[in-house]
Design a protein around this motif. Sequence first.
Motif, short mmCIF file in Angstrom:
data_model
loop_
_atom_site.label_atom_id
_atom_site.label_comp_id
_atom_site.label_asym_id
_atom_site.label_seq_id
_atom_site.Cartn_x
_atom_site.Cartn_y
_atom_site.Cartn_z
N GLN A 83 0.88 -1.34 -0.02
CA GLN A 83 0.11 0.19 -0.03
C GLN A 83 0.93 1.28 0.18
O GLN A 83 0.66 2.07 0.91
CB GLN A 83 -1.04 0.00 1.23
N GLN A 84 1.86 1.27 -0.89
CA GLN A 84 2.73 2.35 -0.92
C GLN A 84 2.49 3.75 -1.12
O GLN A 84 3.06 4.80 -0.73
CB GLN A 84 4.00 1.92 -2.06
N ARG A 85 1.04 3.99 -1.51
CA ARG A 85 0.44 5.35 -1.55
C ARG A 85 0.17 5.88 -0.30
O ARG A 85 -0.02 7.08 -0.11
CB ARG A 85 -0.79 5.30 -2.56
N LYS A 86 -0.11 5.06 0.56
CA LYS A 86 -0.53 5.57 2.08
C LYS A 86 0.66 6.17 2.80
O LYS A 86 1.86 5.87 2.50
CB LYS A 86 -0.83 4.17 2.97
N GLU A 87 0.37 7.22 3.29
CA GLU A 87 1.14 8.10 4.00
C GLU A 87 2.45 7.32 4.79
O GLU A 87 2.03 6.72 5.56
CB GLU A 87 0.71 9.30 4.55
N GLY A 88 3.54 7.77 4.52
CA GLY A 88 4.68 7.18 5.40
C GLY A 88 5.23 5.79 4.86
O GLY A 88 6.33 5.70 5.23
N ASP A 117 8.32 6.31 2.75
CA ASP A 117 9.32 6.92 3.76
C ASP A 117 10.05 6.12 4.32
O ASP A 117 11.34 5.77 4.43
CB ASP A 117 8.73 8.09 4.45
N LYS A 118 9.23 5.12 5.11
CA LYS A 118 9.90 4.06 5.85
C LYS A 118 10.87 3.20 5.11
O LYS A 118 11.65 2.67 5.62
CB LYS A 118 8.44 3.39 6.70
N ASP A 133 9.87 0.63 -5.86
CA ASP A 133 8.89 1.71 -5.72
C ASP A 133 8.12 1.94 -7.06
O ASP A 133 7.35 2.95 -7.19
CB ASP A 133 9.31 2.96 -5.10
N PRO A 143 1.46 -0.37 6.13
CA PRO A 143 0.97 0.87 7.27
C PRO A 143 0.90 -0.23 8.53
O PRO A 143 1.45 0.28 9.61
CB PRO A 143 -0.27 1.10 6.74
#
Lengths: 478, 478
Positions: free
Chosen positions: A299-304, A307-308, A327, A352
Motif C-alpha cells: 500500500q505504498q501510496r499510504k502516507e509514510g 518514506d519508511k 517503488d 502501514p
Amino acid sequence: MAEKKLVAEITSMDEDFTQWYTDVCIKADLIAYSHIKGFMVIKPYGYAIWENMQKLLDDRFKKTGVENVYMPLLIPESLLAKEGELVNGFAPEVAWVTAGGTEPLTERLAIRPTSETVFSDFYKDDVHSYRDLPKLYNQWCSVVRWEKETRPFLRSREFLWQEGHTIHATKEEAEQRTQDMLNLYADFLANDMAIPTIKGQKTEKEKFAGAEATYTVEALMHDGRALQSGTSHFFGQKFSQAYDITFTDKDNKLKYVWQTSWGTTTRMIGAMIMVHGDNRGLVIPPHIAPIQVDIVPIQQRKEGVLDKAYEIRDLLAEKGFKVKVDDTDKSPGFKFAEQEMRGIPVRIEIGPRDIEAGKCMICRRDTLEKFDAPLEGLEKTVADLLETIQKDMLKKAKAHMDEMTYEARTTEEFKKHFENQLGFVEAMWCGDQACEDKIKEDLGVTSRCIPFVQKNLSGTCVCCGKPAKKMVIWAKAY
Amino acid sequence: MAEKKLVAEITSMDEDFTQWYTDVCIKADLIAYSHIKGFMVIKPYGYAIWENMQKLLDDRFKKTGVENVYMPLLIPESLLAKEGELVNGFAPEVAWVTAGGTEPLTERLAIRPTSETVFSDFYKDDVHSYRDLPKLYNQWCSVVRWEKETRPFLRSREFLWQEGHTIHATKEEAEQRTQDMLNLYADFLANDMAIPTIKGQKTEKEKFAGAEATYTVEALMHDGRALQSGTSHFFGQKFSQAYDITFTDKDNKLKYVWQTSWGTTTRMIGAMIMVHGDNRGLVIPPHIAPIQVDIVPIQQRKEGVLDKAYEIRDLLAEKGFKVKVDDTDKSPGFKFAEQEMRGIPVRIEIGPRDIEAGKCMICRRDTLEKFDAPLEGLEKTVADLLETIQKDMLKKAKAHMDEMTYEARTTEEFKKHFENQLGFVEAMWCGDQACEDKIKEDLGVTSRCIPFVQKNLSGTCVCCGKPAKKMVIWAKAY
C-alpha cells in the motif's frame, strides 16, 4: 507450496531441464542472444554477478601474490604452433584473422583460445635470473573457441575468463602453486558461490592439451549432470623447452623454468543457475548477488510507507548491503514474482500495519520462508540472515550432491545406473584410455576426475574387468 | 638539482622527447613489446595503474546510473555496414576474421573497432516502450584498429578502453548525457590524474564517423603537443534510424531513440607519462599510484631498523594507503633511483639515527623535496602530503598548459608560431574545412576543438582571411 508462476512463463525444470535453463537465462535478464551464432550479450544483471565474482576471486588471487597483466588478443600462427600438443588441441576451434584493413596479412593470426603461448613468449625475454622468479601473472579477458554446439554460459564461441600463468625455479614450487590455485577455486566455489565440488586429477584423455597434469573441481548440477568448474594445470617444462624460457639458477647453471596455468570462466554462472535455481527462477548466493535485499512497500501510496521503505534502505545501505526499494507501480504480487525470478536472496515487505507494529515481513528466496521481524535491530537480523542463507545454500547443494553420488562395483551396476539415471558414479578403472573411450561411446559418460580422496571399491576395472588402478568419478557432463 | 640517472639510462626529455617517452614506458616497467607489431604487453605496474583508473572511473559512471554489460567481440560485415559513415570511417583499419576452425566463414567478421553497431543491434530488440528508457550501458574491453604507425599507449593496434552507449526518449536528455560524460571525464582527468584539459567541440572534419557532434577534452603534453584524452558523441537519431531502434512514447507514437557514446582509453596513461614525467622517469598522481609510499630502511641490517620500517608500513596500510618496504639488498641510492623511475609519490627513509630521534625523512617525487617528519602522527602527515602532491601536480600542469597557450591574430603570427614552437594556439576560423586541410598540410597542425569558452581575437580566419565564425584551439598532436 504451490509453484505459481506470476511473471514470466518458464518451463518447469522437472519437465525439461534444458529449456528451464535457457528460460531462466533470458527471463532473469542475464543474457540476450546476439546476431552471431554462439556469441551472447551479457546484460547488466548478468554482468553485475560476474563483476562480484571477479572482485572476490581477484582479491583472493592478489593475497597469494598474483599480479594482473594484459597480453595481446592475437597470436601469430607460427607462435601458436611451437608447442605441438597445444596447437593440435586447439586448431579445430581457432578463429583466424587474415586481413588488417584492406591488406591481407602475410601470416594468419589466431584470436586467443588461451594464452600459454603468448605468456611463454613474453616470459622468455622477461626472465633471466632466479631473482626474477617466480612470476605470478593473471589476466581477465575474453577468449574465442569456435564450438559447434553452443549454450549460454556453458559453451559459447566467446567467453570471459581469467587465466593465470606462473613460472617457477623449482618443480616443487610449481606443483604447490597448481594445488594452491585448485584449492582457492574450490574454496571460492564453496564459500562464495555455495557450490560444493569434488577435487581431483583429470585422466590423460581428459587433461588439457600440453599439460603434464590437469586438476579440476567438478560440480554436480541439479539434474545430476557434471560441470567442470575450474582447472589448474602443471606444465612441467614442456612450454619452457618449446619456447626457450631459461634462467640462471643460484648454482650459476642455465635451467628451464617450471610452469603452471589455471582458469575459471563465466561458466561458473551456469553452474550457479543449475545448482541453486528452482521453478521460480534464479537463487543467487548472497556473496555474489547484485541486489541482496529488495524492499517492497505494501500500500505504498499510504502516507509514510515509502518514506519508511527508503529509511530502511538507507539504513541497510549504510551498513554495506546491496539494497533497493521497488517503488514502481507494479502490484506487490508481480514484484514478488519478479524478485524471485531474479533470485534476490532477501525480500522485506513493509506496509502501514507493519509500521504501526514496529515490524516488517522478511522472505527468504532460498527456502521461500516468511517471518515477522522487529524494525529495531533490523540490520543485525539482515546481516545474520544473509550469512545463514549463504551457508544453508551450500549445505543444501552438498546434500544434493551426496545424495546423487553413487558407487558401482561391477560392470552391470555401472551400466544399469547410467541407463536409468544421472549423478556422480564412483567406480574403479584400470587406467587404460580404451576403457574411457568405450564408456563414452556406449553410455555418453566421461571420467570427470580421479578424486584426491580415493576408495577401494573393488579390485577390477568397471569396464574391462582387468585389475583396477584408481577410483574415478564418472558422469554425463555439460 | 643535478639530474643524476642512477638506475636505467633514459634519454633526456630535452634532447629527444619521443625517445624519452619510450624509455620511460620500458624502464618504469609499464609495458613490453610483443612479437606482433602494434600489440603490447601491459606489465603488472602498468596494469595496476589502469586498474586504479578503471575503479575511479567506474565508480563515477555508476553514480550516474550507468550499468556495465559485455557485447560480442566480433561484428558481421553486413551489420557493420548498416550505418554508412561509420563503416567508411573504420573500414581501412578493421581486422577481419575469415575462418572459424578449419571452415571458411560465409561472411567476414570484424574484430570490434568500436561497438556502436553491436549496441544498436542489441537495443533494437531490447527496447519497446518509453518505460524502458533511458538505457545507460557501458563496457570495458579491448578494441582493434589496424594503425600504420604505433607507439605504446598512444597508438596501438589493440588497446583497452571503456565505451558507454546510451539511448534516450528525448533529444534534450541525450544531449545532456553527452555533456555530463564530457564533464565527468574532465573532472576525472583533473582531480584524479592531475591533468588539466580544454573542453570543446570537434570540427566536422575531426568529429567521429557517424556522430552529429563530437565533444572532446584536450590535454597538452610537456613538449607542447596535444593529446585527445576522452570524447563524448551525440548521435542524434542516425544510428536509431539505420538500425531501427524505436519505442512507443507516452503519446502512443512510435519514435526513434536518441543516442550517445563516450569513451576513454589506456591512452590516458600516455598522457599521464607526458604531462608529469621528468628526467628521472615517471611521476604518478597519488590517486592512481599502485604504490603511494615506499619505505627505504637505511642501514637495514642494524637491529630494529627493518622492524620499524614494517611497523610504519602496517600503520599506513591500516589507514588504507598503498605502501611497501623496499627490503631488498640493493643500496639505498639504487632504491631511490628505482622508485623515482617508477614515479612513487612519497618515499620514507628511516635509519638508526632517525629512530633514536623519533623521526624519519620524507621525500616528494613531484618536487624532489626532502624534509624531516616526526614519527608521531606520521599517518596524518602522509595523508596530507599525498593530497598536497595531488593538488600541486594539477597546479603545475595547469601553469604549464597556460604558459604554452598562445593567441594568434594574423596568418603570419600563426605560421610563425608553429614554425618555431609547439603548444595550444587560439586563433579564429571561418568554419571552412578547406582551411583546416591547408593548415594541416602546410604546418602539420590540426584543429583540436572549438572550445566552449570562446574569445573574439579578430574578425577574420587565420588561414583565408574571410570573416571568422569561431575561435579554435590548434596544435600539433599525438
